[in-house]
Design an enzyme around this catalytic site. Structure first.
Site, mmCIF file in Angstrom:
data_model
loop_
_atom_site.group_PDB
_atom_site.id
_atom_site.type_symbol
_atom_site.label_atom_id
_atom_site.label_comp_id
_atom_site.label_asym_id
_atom_site.label_seq_id
_atom_site.Cartn_x
_atom_site.Cartn_y
_atom_site.Cartn_z
ATOM 1 N N VAL A 32 0.845 -1.208 0.000
ATOM 2 C CA VAL A 32 0.000 0.000 0.000
ATOM 3 C C VAL A 32 0.873 1.249 0.000
ATOM 4 O O VAL A 32 0.649 2.188 -0.776
ATOM 5 C CB VAL A 32 -0.958 -0.001 1.217
ATOM 6 C CG1 VAL A 32 -1.731 1.302 1.288
ATOM 7 C CG2 VAL A 32 -1.918 -1.180 1.138
ATOM 8 N N SER A 58 14.388 -2.372 6.962
ATOM 9 C CA SER A 58 14.512 -1.546 5.754
ATOM 10 C C SER A 58 15.249 -0.240 6.006
ATOM 11 O O SER A 58 15.579 0.476 5.042
ATOM 12 C CB SER A 58 13.127 -1.198 5.206
ATOM 13 O OG SER A 58 12.392 -2.349 4.981
ATOM 14 N N CYS A 145 -10.512 -2.673 2.153
ATOM 15 C CA CYS A 145 -10.416 -2.651 0.684
ATOM 16 C C CYS A 145 -11.628 -3.257 -0.031
ATOM 17 O O CYS A 145 -11.808 -3.065 -1.236
ATOM 18 C CB CYS A 145 -9.135 -3.334 0.246
ATOM 19 S SG CYS A 145 -8.797 -4.870 1.096
ATOM 20 N N GLN A 172 -11.475 -12.040 -3.116
ATOM 21 C CA GLN A 172 -10.432 -11.073 -2.787
ATOM 22 C C GLN A 172 -9.038 -11.566 -3.182
ATOM 23 O O GLN A 172 -8.663 -12.706 -2.906
ATOM 24 C CB GLN A 172 -10.494 -10.744 -1.289
ATOM 25 C CG GLN A 172 -11.814 -10.091 -0.921
ATOM 26 C CD GLN A 172 -11.934 -9.692 0.543
ATOM 27 O OE1 GLN A 172 -12.974 -9.899 1.142
ATOM 28 N NE2 GLN A 172 -10.905 -9.117 1.129
ATOM 29 N N SER A 175 -2.955 -9.919 -2.867
ATOM 30 C CA SER A 175 -2.213 -8.711 -2.453
ATOM 31 C C SER A 175 -2.916 -7.995 -1.307
ATOM 32 O O SER A 175 -2.289 -7.188 -0.607
ATOM 33 C CB SER A 175 -2.031 -7.761 -3.634
ATOM 34 O OG SER A 175 -3.298 -7.371 -4.122
ATOM 35 N N GLY A 176 -4.177 -8.293 -1.098
ATOM 36 C CA GLY A 176 -4.915 -7.724 0.027
ATOM 37 C C GLY A 176 -4.314 -8.128 1.362
ATOM 38 O O GLY A 176 -4.554 -7.498 2.381
ATOM 39 N N HIS A 260 -9.873 -6.883 -6.246
ATOM 40 C CA HIS A 260 -10.949 -7.569 -5.515
ATOM 41 C C HIS A 260 -12.249 -7.516 -6.326
ATOM 42 O O HIS A 260 -12.551 -6.496 -6.964
ATOM 43 C CB HIS A 260 -11.221 -6.864 -4.179
ATOM 44 C CG HIS A 260 -10.152 -7.068 -3.139
ATOM 45 N ND1 HIS A 260 -9.014 -7.822 -3.349
ATOM 46 C CD2 HIS A 260 -10.076 -6.610 -1.858
ATOM 47 C CE1 HIS A 260 -8.283 -7.819 -2.246
ATOM 48 N NE2 HIS A 260 -8.894 -7.089 -1.328
ATOM 49 N N ASN A 329 -7.533 -3.270 -5.297
ATOM 50 C CA ASN A 329 -7.515 -3.122 -3.828
ATOM 51 C C ASN A 329 -6.378 -2.252 -3.339
ATOM 52 O O ASN A 329 -6.465 -1.652 -2.269
ATOM 53 C CB ASN A 329 -7.443 -4.496 -3.154
ATOM 54 C CG ASN A 329 -6.350 -5.378 -3.711
ATOM 55 O OD1 ASN A 329 -6.423 -5.795 -4.871
ATOM 56 N ND2 ASN A 329 -5.337 -5.665 -2.936
HETATM 57 N N1 NAP Z 1 -2.889 -4.713 0.745
HETATM 58 C C1 NAP Z 1 -4.108 -4.181 0.647
HETATM 59 O O1 NAP Z 1 -4.819 -4.343 -0.378
HETATM 60 C C2 NAP Z 1 -4.661 -3.387 1.765
HETATM 61 C C3 NAP Z 1 -5.869 -2.751 1.556
HETATM 62 C C4 NAP Z 1 -6.439 -2.025 2.591
HETATM 63 C C5 NAP Z 1 -5.788 -1.939 3.801
HETATM 64 N N2 NAP Z 1 -4.591 -2.556 3.981
HETATM 65 C C6 NAP Z 1 -3.919 -2.381 5.263
HETATM 66 O O2 NAP Z 1 -2.798 -1.520 5.052
HETATM 67 C C7 NAP Z 1 -1.740 -1.860 5.926
HETATM 68 C C8 NAP Z 1 -0.488 -2.189 5.103
HETATM 69 O O3 NAP Z 1 -0.767 -3.283 4.257
HETATM 70 P P1 NAP Z 1 0.241 -3.770 3.103
HETATM 71 O O4 NAP Z 1 -0.560 -4.677 2.256
HETATM 72 O O5 NAP Z 1 0.942 -2.619 2.483
HETATM 73 O O6 NAP Z 1 1.296 -4.629 3.968
HETATM 74 P P2 NAP Z 1 2.772 -5.096 3.563
HETATM 75 O O7 NAP Z 1 2.953 -5.133 2.103
HETATM 76 O O8 NAP Z 1 3.010 -6.350 4.333
HETATM 77 O O9 NAP Z 1 3.706 -3.942 4.170
HETATM 78 C C9 NAP Z 1 3.869 -3.787 5.554
HETATM 79 C C10 NAP Z 1 4.702 -2.557 5.867
HETATM 80 O O10 NAP Z 1 4.851 -2.523 7.296
HETATM 81 C C11 NAP Z 1 6.229 -2.376 7.615
HETATM 82 N N3 NAP Z 1 6.535 -3.024 8.893
HETATM 83 C C12 NAP Z 1 6.414 -4.343 9.199
HETATM 84 N N4 NAP Z 1 6.845 -4.553 10.468
HETATM 85 C C13 NAP Z 1 7.233 -3.350 10.952
HETATM 86 C C14 NAP Z 1 7.760 -2.900 12.192
HETATM 87 N N5 NAP Z 1 7.978 -3.753 13.206
HETATM 88 N N6 NAP Z 1 8.029 -1.582 12.354
HETATM 89 C C15 NAP Z 1 7.802 -0.718 11.340
HETATM 90 N N7 NAP Z 1 7.320 -1.064 10.124
HETATM 91 C C16 NAP Z 1 7.025 -2.377 9.949
HETATM 92 C C17 NAP Z 1 6.946 -3.071 6.472
HETATM 93 O O11 NAP Z 1 8.278 -2.633 6.455
HETATM 94 P P3 NAP Z 1 9.475 -3.643 5.987
HETATM 95 O O12 NAP Z 1 9.422 -3.673 4.505
HETATM 96 O O13 NAP Z 1 10.684 -2.968 6.526
HETATM 97 O O14 NAP Z 1 9.194 -4.973 6.619
HETATM 98 C C18 NAP Z 1 6.116 -2.582 5.286
HETATM 99 O O15 NAP Z 1 6.515 -1.291 4.925
HETATM 100 C C19 NAP Z 1 -2.280 -3.025 6.777
HETATM 101 O O16 NAP Z 1 -2.871 -2.519 7.945
HETATM 102 C C20 NAP Z 1 -3.348 -3.617 5.884
HETATM 103 O O17 NAP Z 1 -4.320 -4.331 6.610
HETATM 104 C C21 NAP Z 1 -4.014 -3.275 2.995
#
Ligand code: NAP
Length: 348
Positions: A32, A58, A145, A172, A175-176, A260, A329
């Site tokens: 995201v 990172s 999403c 869904q 990637s969600g 989605h 999404n």
């Molecule tokens: N994916 C979707 O379609 C979607 C849609 C709506 C809402 N969301 C929500 O949006 C949020 C992010 O989702 P995403 O899909 O982007 O997840 P993601 O791809 O797994 O990315 C997670 C992010 O969190 C960081 N992170 C993990 N552990 C951490 C820590 N201990 N301290 C600081 N940063 C940390 C990661 O950094 P590193 O790279 O350094 O690990 C990465 O930047 C979640 O709450 C999710 O439920 C997602």
């Protein structure tokens, strides 16, 4: 961004002047956060101070943004001091820890589900309830999403026919569930193509996802309802301002990378004519209604900012309407909606 701006000006609405200069993104290395960063990069906003945050893993890596490279920092609340706006794209636990702290410095648009149902926190889809932003206390929640495309499509129909009950089945994409889930899906897909059984140990999913369908997203409660299903019910009620709305939801993970889909039956208080419903959807902000002979699919909506609707048809009674909805999404389901909230917020 021109696309996003035209969205907001569709229907002759006033152009909103936006100054986005000092911005922070927590979770900038995630799916995201990265999508948001690329939307900002393609925009014509002049961003003078862009701070990117992620985990310790990172920290120190560099991410290209336009003509510069920005060093990723480990998330700390103090890191956001002096910024005008923060986007949080982290899991709930981290949002719980950092969002209230960062909200002391600037408004935070949070993608997690941590604060969505808190009464004092606006849960906003700009096409539906932008007025909820009024009087915000620096924490604004971005909905789930699946909920976002659902309410974008249903709200204009509700205004005309009065929404009574919703029957929803979701399809869904992986990637969600974040980057690790997407990588697991690609890995499994390669094994399946070679007619071999993939290793699912360590997978974020409860079973194989490639060449499969998983009828549970999130955790299951004592009544057999999944956490994702609850989000679609409770968030839709809050955004639409319909606390008694009946929503029957089944959320399913399918082997699609991004995008989605939702099969929806809406039951209304008044009789609904599919032709009239199509007419309404055709003019609805944020909706692209496909021609009768065309289909909305996840592959088609990928990389786009709208909610795609097709197969609008009469349901079992003249009070029922069936439709098929698709959206990206990571875009309208997450980053695009967050950016549209920011535009509203800063244009306030
Ligand atoms: N994916 C979707 O379609 C979607 C849609 C709506 C809402 N969301 C929500 O949006 C949020 C992010 O989702 P995403 O899909 O982007 O997840 P993601 O791809 O797994 O990315 C997670 C992010 O969190 C960081 N992170 C993990 N552990 C951490 C820590 N201990 N301290 C600081 N940063 C940390 C990661 O950094 P590193 O790279 O350094 O690990 C990465 O930047 C979640 O709450 C999710 O439920 C997602």
């Amino acid at each position: 961004m021109a696309e996003l701006r035209s969205e907001l000006t569709k229907g002759g609405r006033e152009f909103i002047v936006i100054l986005m200069k000092k911005i922070g993104i927590a979770g900038a290395t995630g799916l995201v956060g990265e999508t948001l960063l690329r939307l900002l990069e393609a925009s014509d906003y002049e961003i003078t101070d862009l701070r990117l945050f992620a985990s310790k893993r990172s920290a120190g890596t560099r991410i290209r943004f336009r003509d510069r490279e920005i060093e990723v920092r480990e998330v700390t609340a103090e890191g956001f001091e002096g910024l005008e706006l923060a986007f949080f794209c982290l899991e709930n636990e981290l949002a719980r820890e950092f969002v209230p702290e960062v909200a002391r410095f600037c408004p935070v648009i949070d993608k997690s589900s941590e604060f969505r149902l808190a009464p004092e926190v606006p849960l906003v889809v700009p096409e539906v309830n932008p007025e909820a932003l009024k009087g915000h206390k620096n924490i604004i929640a971005n909905p789930n999403c699946t909920t976002i495309p659902l309410v974008v499509a249903l709200y204009p129909l509700h205004q005309q026919f009065g929404l009574k009950e919703v029957f929803l089945a979701t399809y869904q994409s992986v990637s969600g569930a974040g980057r690790a889930a997407l990588e697991q899906f690609f890995y499994e897909t390669e094994f399946i193509a070679l007619r071999q059984k993939p290793d699912t140990g360590g997978s974020p999913f409860i079973s194989q996802i490639a060449d499969n369908v998983i009828p549970v997203i999130g955790s299951i409660d004592e009544h057999g309802v999944s956490s994702e299903e609850k989000k679609t019910v409770l968030e839709s009620r809050k955004i639409l301002g319909l606390p008694e709305l009946k929503v029957n939801s089944t959320c399913v993970r399918v082997p699609v990378a991004v995008g989605h889909s939702l099969a929806v039956t809406c039951r209304f208080d008044r009789r609904v004519e599919p032709a009239e419903a199509r007419n309404i959807l055709n003019k609805a902000p944020g909706v692209v209604l496909k021609a009768d002979s065309e289909l909305a699919t996840p592959a088609e909506c990928r990389g786009k900012n709208d909610v795609y609707v097709s197969r609008v048809r009469q349901g079992a009674t003249e009070y029922d309407l069936n439709l098929w909805i698709c959206t990206d999404n990571l875009r309208k389901g997450a980053a695009t909606n967050a950016l549209q909230i920011a535009q509203r917020l800063l244009g306030e």
